[in-house]
Design a protein around this motif. Structure first.
Motif, PDB file in Angstrom:
ATOM      1  N   ILE A   1       8.104 -45.309   9.859  1.00 37.52           N
ATOM      2  CA  ILE A   1       7.109 -45.404  10.748  1.00 37.52           C
ATOM      3  C   ILE A   1       6.815 -44.109  11.686  1.00 37.52           C
ATOM      4  CG2 ILE A   1       5.823 -46.589  12.820  1.00 37.52           C
ATOM      5  CD1 ILE A   1       7.091 -49.153  11.485  1.00 37.52           C
ATOM      6  N   PHE A   2       7.548 -43.504  12.192  1.00 39.01           N
ATOM      7  CA  PHE A   2       7.823 -42.343  12.955  1.00 39.01           C
ATOM      8  C   PHE A   2       7.335 -41.110  12.092  1.00 39.01           C
ATOM      9  CE2 PHE A   2       9.758 -38.371  14.091  1.00 39.01           C
ATOM     10  CZ  PHE A   2       9.165 -38.120  15.422  1.00 39.01           C
ATOM     11  N   LEU A   3       7.609 -41.062  10.673  1.00 36.14           N
ATOM     12  CA  LEU A   3       7.452 -39.926   9.982  1.00 36.14           C
ATOM     13  C   LEU A   3       5.916 -40.081   9.403  1.00 36.14           C
ATOM     14  CD1 LEU A   3      10.466 -39.645   7.440  1.00 36.14           C
ATOM     15  CD2 LEU A   3       9.857 -38.133   9.443  1.00 36.14           C
ATOM     16  N   ILE A   4       5.512 -41.147   9.072  1.00 45.37           N
ATOM     17  CA  ILE A   4       4.145 -41.372   8.757  1.00 45.37           C
ATOM     18  C   ILE A   4       3.301 -40.789  10.302  1.00 45.37           C
ATOM     19  CG2 ILE A   4       2.104 -42.810   8.299  1.00 45.37           C
ATOM     20  CD1 ILE A   4       4.369 -44.684   6.564  1.00 45.37           C
ATOM     21  N   PHE A   5       3.627 -41.231  10.946  1.00 41.84           N
ATOM     22  CA  PHE A   5       2.965 -40.582  12.420  1.00 41.84           C
ATOM     23  C   PHE A   5       2.945 -39.299  12.375  1.00 41.84           C
ATOM     24  CE2 PHE A   5       3.705 -39.348  16.674  1.00 41.84           C
ATOM     25  CZ  PHE A   5       2.427 -39.416  17.399  1.00 41.84           C
ATOM     26  N   LEU A   6       4.221 -38.750  12.039  1.00 45.27           N
ATOM     27  CA  LEU A   6       4.145 -37.170  12.274  1.00 45.27           C
ATOM     28  C   LEU A   6       3.343 -36.272  11.442  1.00 45.27           C
ATOM     29  CD1 LEU A   6       5.927 -34.985  14.116  1.00 45.27           C
ATOM     30  CD2 LEU A   6       7.732 -35.373  12.232  1.00 45.27           C
ATOM     31  N   VAL A   7       3.673 -36.943   9.957  1.00 48.56           N
ATOM     32  CA  VAL A   7       3.046 -36.263   8.866  1.00 48.56           C
ATOM     33  C   VAL A   7       1.724 -36.558   8.644  1.00 48.56           C
ATOM     34  CG1 VAL A   7       3.522 -35.783   6.265  1.00 48.56           C
ATOM     35  CG2 VAL A   7       5.358 -36.200   7.732  1.00 48.56           C
ATOM     36  N   CYS A   8       1.112 -37.757   8.726  1.00 47.58           N
ATOM     37  CA  CYS A   8      -0.188 -37.972   8.438  1.00 47.58           C
ATOM     38  C   CYS A   8      -1.134 -37.929   9.827  1.00 47.58           C
ATOM     39  CB  CYS A   8      -0.395 -39.584   7.774  1.00 47.58           C
ATOM     40  SG  CYS A   8       0.700 -39.620   6.399  1.00 47.58           S
ATOM     41  N   SER A   9      -1.719 -36.740   9.568  1.00 48.84           N
ATOM     42  CA  SER A   9      -2.426 -36.141  10.704  1.00 48.84           C
ATOM     43  C   SER A   9      -3.504 -37.311  11.174  1.00 48.84           C
ATOM     44  CB  SER A   9      -3.110 -34.897  10.913  1.00 48.84           C
ATOM     45  OG  SER A   9      -3.805 -34.705   9.659  1.00 48.84           O
ATOM     46  N   ASN A  10      -4.168 -37.799  10.103  1.00 48.43           N
ATOM     47  CA  ASN A  10      -5.202 -38.817  10.187  1.00 48.43           C
ATOM     48  C   ASN A  10      -5.033 -40.041  10.474  1.00 48.43           C
ATOM     49  OD1 ASN A  10      -4.070 -38.991   7.433  1.00 48.43           O
ATOM     50  ND2 ASN A  10      -5.891 -40.115   6.874  1.00 48.43           N
ATOM     51  N   LEU A  11      -3.765 -40.379  10.482  1.00 47.38           N
ATOM     52  CA  LEU A  11      -3.195 -41.616  11.111  1.00 47.38           C
ATOM     53  C   LEU A  11      -2.454 -41.976  12.105  1.00 47.38           C
ATOM     54  CD1 LEU A  11      -1.778 -42.969   7.531  1.00 47.38           C
ATOM     55  CD2 LEU A  11      -3.803 -43.342   8.327  1.00 47.38           C
ATOM     56  N   ARG A  12      -2.522 -40.663  13.019  1.00 48.81           N
ATOM     57  CA  ARG A  12      -1.761 -40.790  14.192  1.00 48.81           C
ATOM     58  C   ARG A  12      -2.236 -41.647  15.243  1.00 48.81           C
ATOM     59  NH1 ARG A  12      -0.902 -34.371  13.889  1.00 48.81           N
ATOM     60  NH2 ARG A  12       0.775 -34.608  12.266  1.00 48.81           N
ATOM     61  N   LYS A  13      -3.323 -41.562  15.291  1.00 51.83           N
ATOM     62  CA  LYS A  13      -4.296 -42.835  16.409  1.00 51.83           C
ATOM     63  C   LYS A  13      -3.849 -44.254  16.109  1.00 51.83           C
ATOM     64  CE  LYS A  13      -8.165 -39.852  17.793  1.00 51.83           C
ATOM     65  NZ  LYS A  13      -9.513 -39.673  18.071  1.00 51.83           N
ATOM     66  N   ILE A  14      -3.956 -44.398  14.627  1.00 51.75           N
ATOM     67  CA  ILE A  14      -3.518 -45.606  14.364  1.00 51.75           C
ATOM     68  C   ILE A  14      -2.094 -45.896  14.429  1.00 51.75           C
ATOM     69  CG2 ILE A  14      -3.345 -47.163  12.302  1.00 51.75           C
ATOM     70  CD1 ILE A  14      -5.683 -45.511  11.160  1.00 51.75           C
ATOM     71  N   PHE A  15      -1.101 -45.164  14.165  1.00 51.41           N
ATOM     72  CA  PHE A  15       0.133 -45.350  14.430  1.00 51.41           C
ATOM     73  C   PHE A  15       0.686 -45.086  15.799  1.00 51.41           C
ATOM     74  CE2 PHE A  15       0.246 -45.679   9.843  1.00 51.41           C
ATOM     75  CZ  PHE A  15       1.515 -46.312   9.501  1.00 51.41           C
ATOM     76  N   THR A  16      -0.223 -44.665  16.734  1.00 47.93           N
ATOM     77  CA  THR A  16       0.240 -44.526  17.983  1.00 47.93           C
ATOM     78  C   THR A  16       0.061 -45.959  18.551  1.00 47.93           C
ATOM     79  OG1 THR A  16      -0.353 -42.428  18.263  1.00 47.93           O
ATOM     80  CG2 THR A  16      -0.468 -43.712  20.593  1.00 47.93           C
ATOM     81  N   LYS A  17      -0.937 -46.775  18.294  1.00 48.09           N
ATOM     82  CA  LYS A  17      -1.138 -48.107  18.576  1.00 48.09           C
ATOM     83  C   LYS A  17      -0.165 -49.165  17.943  1.00 48.09           C
ATOM     84  CE  LYS A  17      -6.312 -47.401  18.801  1.00 48.09           C
ATOM     85  NZ  LYS A  17      -7.559 -47.773  18.009  1.00 48.09           N
ATOM     86  N   ILE A  18       0.381 -48.842  16.862  1.00 50.18           N
ATOM     87  CA  ILE A  18       1.275 -49.572  16.058  1.00 50.18           C
ATOM     88  C   ILE A  18       2.590 -49.315  16.841  1.00 50.18           C
ATOM     89  CG2 ILE A  18       2.547 -49.799  14.213  1.00 50.18           C
ATOM     90  CD1 ILE A  18       0.208 -49.175  12.389  1.00 50.18           C
ATOM     91  N   ILE A  19       3.019 -48.346  17.125  1.00 46.82           N
ATOM     92  CA  ILE A  19       4.311 -47.895  17.885  1.00 46.82           C
ATOM     93  C   ILE A  19       4.134 -48.698  19.222  1.00 46.82           C
ATOM     94  CG2 ILE A  19       5.720 -46.207  18.834  1.00 46.82           C
ATOM     95  CD1 ILE A  19       4.910 -44.377  16.484  1.00 46.82           C
ATOM     96  N   ILE A  20       3.058 -48.633  19.990  1.00 47.97           N
ATOM     97  CA  ILE A  20       2.992 -49.051  21.372  1.00 47.97           C
ATOM     98  C   ILE A  20       3.024 -50.538  21.248  1.00 47.97           C
ATOM     99  CG2 ILE A  20       1.524 -49.888  23.216  1.00 47.97           C
ATOM    100  CD1 ILE A  20       0.365 -46.774  22.744  1.00 47.97           C
ATOM    101  N   PHE A  21       2.361 -51.276  20.019  1.00 47.06           N
ATOM    102  CA  PHE A  21       2.579 -52.810  19.783  1.00 47.06           C
ATOM    103  C   PHE A  21       4.124 -52.963  19.706  1.00 47.06           C
ATOM    104  CE2 PHE A  21      -1.755 -53.311  18.975  1.00 47.06           C
ATOM    105  CZ  PHE A  21      -2.160 -54.465  19.671  1.00 47.06           C
ATOM    106  N   ILE A  22       4.693 -52.085  18.638  1.00 46.46           N
ATOM    107  CA  ILE A  22       6.254 -52.488  18.212  1.00 46.46           C
ATOM    108  C   ILE A  22       7.011 -52.637  19.361  1.00 46.46           C
ATOM    109  CG2 ILE A  22       8.207 -51.287  17.063  1.00 46.46           C
ATOM    110  CD1 ILE A  22       5.917 -50.748  14.933  1.00 46.46           C
ATOM    111  N   LEU A  23       6.989 -51.387  20.401  1.00 48.68           N
ATOM    112  CA  LEU A  23       7.776 -51.099  21.480  1.00 48.68           C
ATOM    113  C   LEU A  23       7.585 -52.713  22.285  1.00 48.68           C
ATOM    114  CD1 LEU A  23       7.282 -47.479  22.276  1.00 48.68           C
ATOM    115  CD2 LEU A  23       9.483 -48.567  21.367  1.00 48.68           C
ATOM    116  N   ILE A  24       6.358 -52.968  22.642  1.00 52.16           N
ATOM    117  CA  ILE A  24       6.181 -54.050  23.596  1.00 52.16           C
ATOM    118  C   ILE A  24       6.865 -55.446  23.120  1.00 52.16           C
ATOM    119  CG2 ILE A  24       4.514 -55.471  24.495  1.00 52.16           C
ATOM    120  CD1 ILE A  24       2.544 -53.160  24.896  1.00 52.16           C
TER     121      ILE A  24
END
Length: 431
Positions: free
Chosen positions: A235-258
């Motif tokens: 998930i972190f690598l997709i966030f890092l590499v896929c520039s067009n998905l960073r906003k989506i995966f930021t939300k996903i990572i926040i949900f996951i951490l909570i």
């Protein structure tokens, strides 16, 4: 083209689409489907238009030759050849996936639907089992907590978690592979999802986030620590590499951490498995106080693999050689614990394919690293999202710092080679 050929192609396409569901049922149906796709690829190899000069194809061919050669060098050659000779079918299995999808992309869409169905099914049974045990846990907690302070039974409150399973298997029952299955299926879902949904509306965005979050939560509660770490890394690598998905995966990572923090705080069973047991393993609580990489058992497997590698450094002890060498020659050695494989990919490669086989894997690993982090523009992607995730999935498969099942196991190999088939299909189209 005659009707029989068309019908056969349609059947093979449907079989490919059903792979995610077949992998839930176990090795039989998934291996049967892989074998049918392999035969289809051999019969239609000219259609594949595979570039045999591709570096991955060349390395795979060299690796296979080494695989066969080292099987011929030992007294257990028949047992070893039973595993190494048919292994080439997984290459044809990947080629077959390309041929199927080149012929008709609708099977890729069916594959996406099968991924979604499989994820929902596995997660549903995971949730049911988890909440069943959680309800029983709180019932028991209330019962013990209501006792008088001087009642001896009240002392059980401190270790109440030990009365309940700290691993959830859901639909897989006795096979503790729910986390592993979801981790392997997630990139396949993401690849096919973004292939057909390059521009996400709000509903599709929320659906994707929902699927990723339930995959992560079920991997978390499964207690499968290696898949959990690798899924987090993926998930972190997709966030890092896929520039067009960073906003989506930021939300996903926040949900996951909570959700993860909330679960660890309120569920002592999961905390015991994920945090406490891991710390005890590292600190050597199960190894006479000596620090261990993972567990005493794993350390024993690693020691055995290293001894076998030193004995056969160039070509290794052949496929299945770890178990034969360990049980026949090393079982009485101190600090050695024998099993069927060393439970980590690169030590299995070192012990069974030697320096040559391991070197090929390392070359592939660093080639993927170059393709992902050097050749790709991380600020604004040149490649498609789907192809980037394929590269990331393959990269994580070659990641060295993890425990794993046998990398030559048929069931595991299907998961390894589906991304290769998708790579062969997407790399040409670059979509």
């Amino acid at each position: 083209m005659n009707k029989k050929v068309i019908k056969f192609e349609n059947i093979v396409g449907v079989f490919f689409a059903l792979l995610p569901v077949a992998l839930i049922s176990g090795p039989f149906f998934s291996d049967l489907i892989a074998s049918i796709i392999c035969i289809y690829a051999i019969l239609n190899f000219k259609k594949s238009k595979i570039d045999l000069n591709n570096i991955f194809i060349k390395l795979a061919f060299i690796f296979y030759l080494c695989f066969i050669l080292n099987s011929l060098l030992f007294e257990y050659r028949l047992e070893s050849l039973k595993n190494s000779l048919p292994y080439i079918r997984f290459f044809f299995f990947a080629v077959g996936i390309k041929i199927i999808l080149d012929a008709d992309e609708k099977y890729f869409k069916y594959f996406l639907y099968a991924c979604i169905l499989s994820i929902l099914l596995v997660c549903f049974f995971g949730f049911v089992e988890y909440f069943k045990y959680t309800f029983q846990y709180f019932q028991r907690y209330t019962e013990l907590n209501s006792l008088e302070t001087n009642d001896p039974s009240r002392e059980k409150l401190q270790y109440l978690y030990s009365e309940f399973p700290n691993r959830i298997s859901g639909i897989f029952q006795d096979e503790k592979i729910m986390g592993s299955y979801l981790f392997r299926l997630f990139p396949l879902f993401a690849i096919s999802f973004f292939y057909f949904n390059q521009n996400l509306d709000k509903k599709k965005l929320l659906f994707f986030i929902f699927i990723v979050v339930i995959i992560y939560f079920n991997t978390f509660i499964s207690g499968d620590r290696a898949p959990l770490i690798l899924l987090s890394f993926l998930i972190f690598l997709i966030f890092l590499v896929c520039s067009n998905l960073r906003k989506i995966f930021t939300k996903i990572i926040i949900f996951i951490l909570i959700i993860s923090s909330f679960t660890l705080f309120f569920d002592s069973k999961i905390k015991e498995r994920i945090i406490d047991q891991t710390l005890r393993n590292i600190q050597g609580a199960y190894n006479d106080g000596e620090l261990t990489l993972i567990t005493k058992e794993h350390q024993g497997h690693f020691n055995a693999a290293y001894i076998i590698f030193k004995e056969y450094p160039i070509l290794g002890a052949a496929t299945k050689g770890f178990r034969y060498q360990c049980y026949n020659n090393l079982i009485k050695k101190e600090d050695v614990i024998c099993t069927n494989h060393p439970h980590t990919p690169y030590l299995q490669l070192l012990s069974e394919t030697g320096i040559l086989g391991t070197l090929i894997a390392i070359i592939i690993f660093f080639t993927l690293f170059f393709k992902i982090f050097i050749k790709e523009n991380l600020k604004k992607n040149i490649r498609s999202t789907s192809l980037n995730i394929v590269y990331i999935a393959l990269f994580v498969s070659f990641w060295p710092l993890t425990t794993s099942g046998s990398i030559f196991n048929n069931y595991n190999s299907i998961f390894y080679y589906i991304p290769l088939g998708l790579f062969l299909f997407l790399n040409k189209k670059n979509v």
